[in-house]
Design a protein around this motif. Structure first.
Motif, PDB file in Angstrom:
ATOM      1  N   LEU A 170       0.871  -1.183   0.000  1.00  0.00           N
ATOM      2  CA  LEU A 170       0.000   0.000   0.000  1.00  0.00           C
ATOM      3  C   LEU A 170       0.903   1.227   0.000  1.00  0.00           C
ATOM      4  O   LEU A 170       1.593   1.485   0.994  1.00  0.00           O
ATOM      5  CB  LEU A 170      -0.904  -0.007   1.235  1.00  0.00           C
ATOM      6  N   VAL A 171       0.914   1.948  -1.097  1.00  0.00           N
ATOM      7  CA  VAL A 171       1.835   3.074  -1.252  1.00  0.00           C
ATOM      8  C   VAL A 171       1.045   4.374  -1.146  1.00  0.00           C
ATOM      9  O   VAL A 171       0.108   4.593  -1.922  1.00  0.00           O
ATOM     10  CB  VAL A 171       2.540   3.033  -2.625  1.00  0.00           C
ATOM     11  N   GLY A 172       1.421   5.221  -0.186  1.00  0.00           N
ATOM     12  CA  GLY A 172       0.735   6.505  -0.051  1.00  0.00           C
ATOM     13  C   GLY A 172      -0.761   6.330   0.095  1.00  0.00           C
ATOM     14  O   GLY A 172      -1.540   7.078  -0.508  1.00  0.00           O
ATOM     15  N   SER A 173      -1.161   5.380   0.901  1.00  0.00           N
ATOM     16  CA  SER A 173      -2.584   5.060   1.000  1.00  0.00           C
ATOM     17  C   SER A 173      -2.933   4.719   2.448  1.00  0.00           C
ATOM     18  O   SER A 173      -2.496   3.689   2.953  1.00  0.00           O
ATOM     19  CB  SER A 173      -2.896   3.856   0.101  1.00  0.00           C
ATOM     20  N   ASN A 174      -3.711   5.590   3.083  1.00  0.00           N
ATOM     21  CA  ASN A 174      -4.207   5.258   4.424  1.00  0.00           C
ATOM     22  C   ASN A 174      -5.524   4.506   4.241  1.00  0.00           C
ATOM     23  O   ASN A 174      -6.606   5.006   4.546  1.00  0.00           O
ATOM     24  CB  ASN A 174      -4.392   6.526   5.254  1.00  0.00           C
ATOM     25  N   THR A 175      -5.395   3.314   3.708  1.00  0.00           N
ATOM     26  CA  THR A 175      -6.569   2.517   3.312  1.00  0.00           C
ATOM     27  C   THR A 175      -7.525   2.290   4.479  1.00  0.00           C
ATOM     28  O   THR A 175      -8.736   2.261   4.295  1.00  0.00           O
ATOM     29  CB  THR A 175      -6.090   1.158   2.753  1.00  0.00           C
ATOM     30  N   ALA A 176      -6.964   2.123   5.686  1.00  0.00           N
ATOM     31  CA  ALA A 176      -7.821   1.831   6.842  1.00  0.00           C
ATOM     32  C   ALA A 176      -8.834   2.942   7.069  1.00  0.00           C
ATOM     33  O   ALA A 176      -9.951   2.688   7.523  1.00  0.00           O
ATOM     34  CB  ALA A 176      -6.960   1.638   8.086  1.00  0.00           C
ATOM     35  N   TRP A 177      -8.475   4.172   6.764  1.00  0.00           N
ATOM     36  CA  TRP A 177      -9.381   5.301   6.976  1.00  0.00           C
ATOM     37  C   TRP A 177     -10.059   5.761   5.698  1.00  0.00           C
ATOM     38  O   TRP A 177     -11.158   6.291   5.743  1.00  0.00           O
ATOM     39  CB  TRP A 177      -8.615   6.489   7.600  1.00  0.00           C
ATOM     40  N   CYS A 178      -9.381   5.605   4.560  1.00  0.00           N
ATOM     41  CA  CYS A 178      -9.913   6.197   3.326  1.00  0.00           C
ATOM     42  C   CYS A 178     -10.622   5.187   2.430  1.00  0.00           C
ATOM     43  O   CYS A 178     -11.426   5.584   1.591  1.00  0.00           O
ATOM     44  CB  CYS A 178      -8.791   6.884   2.550  1.00  0.00           C
ATOM     45  N   HIS A 179     -10.320   3.910   2.579  1.00  0.00           N
ATOM     46  CA  HIS A 179     -11.026   2.848   1.838  1.00  0.00           C
ATOM     47  C   HIS A 179     -11.288   1.710   2.825  1.00  0.00           C
ATOM     48  O   HIS A 179     -10.796   0.577   2.644  1.00  0.00           O
ATOM     49  CB  HIS A 179     -10.180   2.353   0.660  1.00  0.00           C
ATOM     50  N   PRO A 180     -12.052   1.977   3.893  1.00  0.00           N
ATOM     51  CA  PRO A 180     -12.096   1.035   5.020  1.00  0.00           C
ATOM     52  C   PRO A 180     -12.624  -0.358   4.674  1.00  0.00           C
ATOM     53  O   PRO A 180     -12.145  -1.351   5.240  1.00  0.00           O
ATOM     54  CB  PRO A 180     -13.033   1.724   6.023  1.00  0.00           C
ATOM     55  N   VAL A 181     -13.570  -0.444   3.758  1.00  0.00           N
ATOM     56  CA  VAL A 181     -14.129  -1.769   3.463  1.00  0.00           C
ATOM     57  C   VAL A 181     -13.089  -2.631   2.735  1.00  0.00           C
ATOM     58  O   VAL A 181     -12.948  -3.826   3.015  1.00  0.00           O
ATOM     59  CB  VAL A 181     -15.440  -1.627   2.669  1.00  0.00           C
ATOM     60  N   LEU A 182     -12.321  -2.005   1.848  1.00  0.00           N
ATOM     61  CA  LEU A 182     -11.245  -2.759   1.189  1.00  0.00           C
ATOM     62  C   LEU A 182     -10.200  -3.190   2.199  1.00  0.00           C
ATOM     63  O   LEU A 182      -9.657  -4.293   2.139  1.00  0.00           O
ATOM     64  CB  LEU A 182     -10.559  -1.885   0.139  1.00  0.00           C
ATOM     65  N   TYR A 183      -9.899  -2.274   3.125  1.00  0.00           N
ATOM     66  CA  TYR A 183      -8.900  -2.587   4.156  1.00  0.00           C
ATOM     67  C   TYR A 183      -9.377  -3.782   4.975  1.00  0.00           C
ATOM     68  O   TYR A 183      -8.583  -4.670   5.311  1.00  0.00           O
ATOM     69  CB  TYR A 183      -8.698  -1.367   5.047  1.00  0.00           C
TER      70      TYR A 183
END
Ligand code: SF4
Length: 893
Positions: A170-183
């Motif tokens: 995960l590069v430059g991606s706060n997935t947990a907060w910005c794409h939570p369902v994918l995370y």
């Protein structure tokens, strides 16, 4: 579910209006303007799960703050008058200054059908190329990277690949907060299959807490890290020469430049600030994982070298043939719900339509298909340059649809001043007030989510329906309807014959297949003949979707696995990538690097999420996060205020020292505006430097300074009504269940608190407490026993939590024996629950820590004890952190 809500099994299926994950939603209207909301188990993006933002959508459906009638200045008018005014104004500007004096600025939250009509009207008929979108701020570098490498803006992968991979980066991606369902999907795969996760980000985020390796890279050096990987793959014999020879060009040149720039591990370590050991681990894992997905998001895109960063990542996948295969490939995570759909219809200034650009052949195709009279010959101005042209007087008329550039664009003060120079500013929006609407000559009431009808495309190329489940309020109309009416008024009725969204979609689908013959990757022509009923029933489907020679529909869930790229050669390009550098270096005056981003429970400029009291509790104020060592050195402690300055503007923000950011870095969230804060509009601080290929602005690395804000008093005011904020040196406002929470600071101590309160608090019976020695003042105002307002002020920022006080506003009457507790801020003998961590069940930090102290040592155990984290799961990273912090404490503590 509300009392009158239909059972969810009968609910209308639609799509979440927030991030690019594009989760399916079931909405059951309650007959009173609201609806019960739940995830759609049948949608392949989310299989029924929603994050905190999606789950709280039901709280945002009311008509509060809506624009419900067309407005000319401050005068309500009918649609006929508004359309005539706009058509007349656009014609006047075109006749006096030419079509290029007109511009359109669109939004990744528009539906594809709205986008299509705006683009066709502007480029095909008015004749201006200046149509751009806020997706320029979000995804333009990915678009440029895809087009440079593949010949078309194609995301080769799908979400399932995160679950099939052995390694996800995960590069430059706060997935947990910005794409939570994918995370959540990724973390489930990590738990079940042992998928390895690497995060690359200058910041330690909630996402990196769920990683096996975090690389806290120096800002601006991603290209060096990925160039180093390309060289490592070659040195370790991991390049798939068979694939590269058959399907790519340029690998030799890319390797040569990478080596010339010093791509050995020690050199990469020196450039990136990472340890050689961590770099080797990353390279070793990546090289050894046939199934590897590299996801990139705003940390890569929002950069003056964003396109190069994207291509540096794609290069490694192309060199190893790890692309378009199950569990292997590059995957751009889109920020907005329909950034992809906008790209498909040509919403970007450098595209024309249906993924076609301004080359002579493609321009000819579009011109003939549309029977366009005035198609421009070349690309238009991209967002930052468009607003610079407005500031310079070159653009005279602007139509802004569904976005708020006075807040979100870089150098936002210049943008705001530029809006004031326009001869005609038309803004279509569903809110009555925002920082851009304040400058509009014409305000048009648009439909909101729940009322709109059309399609969106998510990050995995999946087209889903957004279906209406609420009636249009007042005079609100679909954006495509307004655009069509203006087109008709300008004399182009035959070209805009649309009766409904389905008509537009069919035309869009037909254009994608028009004289395509396999030359353009974007092809959904199988849907060109869709009936209205079939459009209504459309299931979420990935493109391409076309018919073969036998008339059979063929689609594809992944693309490029067998090569067949969209360049004329059919081969992909591996590009030589120069080492990156910051657009502006730090200096003695601006010694920090300012990074911008998002918080878990808010979206964009908060026009929708800001309506939800549940979402406001996670983080209710704009803040600046800086390293604890910097904070100590500068005398900035937790909860105090700081003034952050750049060459472009300044902001006043709550201080949050942490070890998550690097020394010398500042992190600030982007969501606040002049509507809800005194000086939290971060766009005003951001430099206008842009990527040379994509035009995407550098929003992650602006040189900045920070110093203490001279607050003499800190306080909060909870009130049923929105109360005035004038003369507050600092303020920020958030929603709460029965009113508003306003946090404030004063630079001078009032001579008399009671006098000071008179003009600010509602009428009623005040209960006051003042301790001149400690500098504390507290007042609660009741009317007929009902709480109207509570104000606390002190010389320091350590005030009681507001969570219990908020609950007192729900009482019809505060019992007499409880009234003094309003001054204490907690119930008699009760505990302060503290900040809310779990938005779904309103579980506070204190309750979670009590559960942890009692032995709940994992998020699952905390969930059993408190229910926290058992619904949307967005707070699971924070629960994990709280559990681990307690575990690390000495036993005696
Ligand atoms: Fe909406 Fe959350 Fe799904 Fe994004 S992850 S689409 S915000 S529910």
């Amino acid at each position: 579910m509300g009392d009158g809500a239909a059972p969810l099994q009968d609910a209308i299926r639609t799509t979440c209006p927030y991030c690019g994950v594009g989760c399916g939603i079931r909405a059951a209207p309650d007959g009173r303007g609201g609806a019960a909301i739940a995830g759609d188990p049948a949608h392949p993006a989310n299989f029924g799960r929603l994050c905190s933002k999606g789950a709280a959508l039901g709280e945002t459906l009311g008509l509060e703050g809506r624009l419900l009638r067309p407005m000319l200045g401050e005068r309500e008018v009918g649609w006929d008058e508004a359309i005539a005014y706009i058509a007349g104004g656009l014609a006047r500007v075109r006749d006096h200054f030419g079509p290029k004096a007109i511009a359109f600025y669109l939004s990744g939250q528009l539906l594809t059908e709205d986008y299509y009509v705006a683009n066709k009207l502007a480029k095909g008929f008015i004749g201006t190329p200046h149509v751009d979108t806020n997706s320029r701020l979000c995804m333009a570098s990915s678009v440029a990277g895809h087009r440079r490498a593949f010949g078309a803006d194609v995301v080769p992968q799908n979400y399932e690949d995160l679950e099939l991979a052995d390694l996800v980066v995960l590069v430059g991606s706060n997935t947990a907060w910005c794409h939570p369902v994918l995370y959540h999907r990724l973390q489930t795969a990590r738990a079940e299959r042992g998928v390895r996760v690497v995060t690359i980000d200058p910041r330690r985020t909630a996402t990196s807490e769920g990683a096996d390796l975090h690389l806290d890279i120096r800002p601006g050096t991603d290209a060096q890290l990925w160039n180093g990987l390309l060289v490592w793959l070659d040195d370790q014999g991991r390049v798939d020469w068979s694939y590269a020879d058959r399907h790519t060009d340029g690998l030799g040149s890319a390797l040569k430049l990478a080596r010339a720039q010093g791509a050995q591990v020690t050199a990469v370590a020196r450039e990136t600030g990472l340890s050689a050991g961590d770099i080797e681990t990353f390279y070793h894992w990546w090289a050894g994982s046939e199934r590897v997905v590299s996801c990139y998001s705003q940390g890569v895109n929002q950069s003056a070298q964003g396109s190069d960063k994207v291509n540096a990542i794609i290069n490694c996948h192309l060199a190893t043939g790890r692309i378009g295969k199950p569990g292997a490939g590059p995957l751009s995570l889109t920020g907005q719900p329909n950034a992809m759909g906008g790209r498909e219809v040509g919403g970007l200034a450098n595209m024309l339509a249906a993924h076609m650009g301004y080359g002579a052949h493609e321009r000819d195709i579009v011109q003939r298909f549309w029977a366009a009279r005035n198609l421009p010959c070349g690309e238009g101005l991209k967002a930052v340059q468009m607003f610079e042209a407005i500031a310079g007087g070159g653009i005279k008329a602007l139509w802004v649809i569904g976005t708020n550039p006075a807040v979100s664009l870089p150098n936002a003060d210049l943008v705001r001043a530029a809006l004031g120079r326009l001869e005609l500013l038309i803004v279509s929006d569903n809110v009555a007030a925002n920082d851009t609407l304040s400058a509009a000559h014409v305000r048009l009431p648009a439909l909101a989510w729940g009322e709109k009808d059309g399609t969106v495309t998510n990050s995995e190329r999946r087209i889903s329906r957004q279906r209406p489940f609420l009636p249009p309020p007042g005079e609100a109309r679909a954006d495509w309807w307004m655009l069509r009416e203006v087109a008709v008024r300008l004399g182009w009725r035959e070209a805009f014959p649309y009766r409904n969204a389905a008509d537009i979609f069919r035309e869009h689908a037909a254009l994608s297949g028009f004289e395509n013959r396999g030359t353009r990757a974007f092809d959904i022509s199988a849907w060109a003949g869709l009936s209205d009923a079939a459009y209504d029933a459309l299931r979420p489907t990935q493109w391409p979707l076309k018919r073969d020679h036998a008339g059979q529909i063929i689609g594809s869930d992944r693309v490029f696995g067998e090569g067949a790229y969209a360049l004329a050669s059919g081969r992909a390009r591996i590009l030589p990538i120069p080492a990156g550098a910051l657009a502006q270096p730090i200096s003695a005056s601006y010694p920090f690097v300012l990074n911008t981003g998002r918080v878990r429970d808010q979206w964009h400029t908060m026009t929708r999420t800001g309506l939800s009291p549940r979402l406001a509790v996670h983080i209710g104020e704009p803040f600046v996060e800086l390293h604890v060592e910097d904070a100590v050195r500068l005398g900035l402690s937790q909860g105090r205020l700081a003034c952050v300055r750049t060459r472009y503007g300044e902001a006043v923000l709550r201080v949050m020292p942490s070890e998550r950011v690097q020394p010398g870095s500042l992190f600030v969230p982007i969501h606040w505006s002049d509507q809800n804060s005194s000086a939290g509009r971060i766009g005003a601080l951001v430099q206008p430097a842009t990527d040379p290929h994509s035009g995407q602005p550098e929003m992650k690395a602006t040189p900045a300074s920070i110093e203490p804000f001279p607050a003499a008093k800190f306080g909060f005011l909870l009130s049923r009504e929105m109360l005035p904020t004038q003369n507050l040196a600092y303020w920020a406002r958030a929603r709460m269940p029965a009113g508003y929470a306003t946090f404030f600071a004063l630079t001078a101590v009032p001579a008399n608190w009671s006098d000071w309160c008179k003009s600010r608090l509602p009428l009623g019976e005040p209960l006051t407490y003042e301790d001149a020695g400690s500098g504390q003042f507290r007042v609660a105002v009741l009317a007929d026993g009902r709480l109207q307002a509570v104000l606390y002020a002190a010389s320091h920022p350590e005030l009681p939590s507001i969570e219990w006080l908020k609950t007192r506003f729900a009482l019809a009457r505060v019992p007499a024996h409880e009234r003094r507790t309003l001054i204490a801020g907690r119930p008699i003998g009760g505990e302060d629950e503290g900040d809310v961590v779990c938005a779904c069940f309103q579980v506070g930090r204190a309750r979670i820590l009590t559960a942890v102290a009692a032995g709940a040592c994992s998020p699952a155990a905390i969930g059993i004890a408190t229910r926290a984290g058992t619904n949307c799961g967005s707070c699971l990273p924070e629960l994990k952190r709280l559990a681990s912090v307690m575990a690390q404490r000495p036993a005696a503590e």
